[in-house]
Design a protein around this motif. Sequence first.
Motif: not given
Length: 100
Positions: A3-4, A6-16
Amino acid sequence: MSLKQRIHSKEPIKIAGGVPFGCTRDEMEAVLSQDDYDLIGTDHQHAAASEDKLVEFCKMANEFGIGVQLRIKHTRNAYLIGNLLDLGPLAIVVPQVEKI
């Protein structure tokens, strides 16, 4: 990829969203079953919650294999972030902070 990363790669993160403190395991499961989420977003800014409730909430989320994103009450509480992270959240949102 973590996840870290992915965040650094600016990928979309799905938040419930919509999973309040004090929810039951079934209520959390019902929300999580709606999609493939990366984090559960919960609000400490507009909802009362004790440290014990936060620990319980994070443990329950971990049982589902998902981390918790916690929105703190106010920017003046930013000094508590380290302590709050020790209680289980994976991420912290500080309200009223704007990108310039």
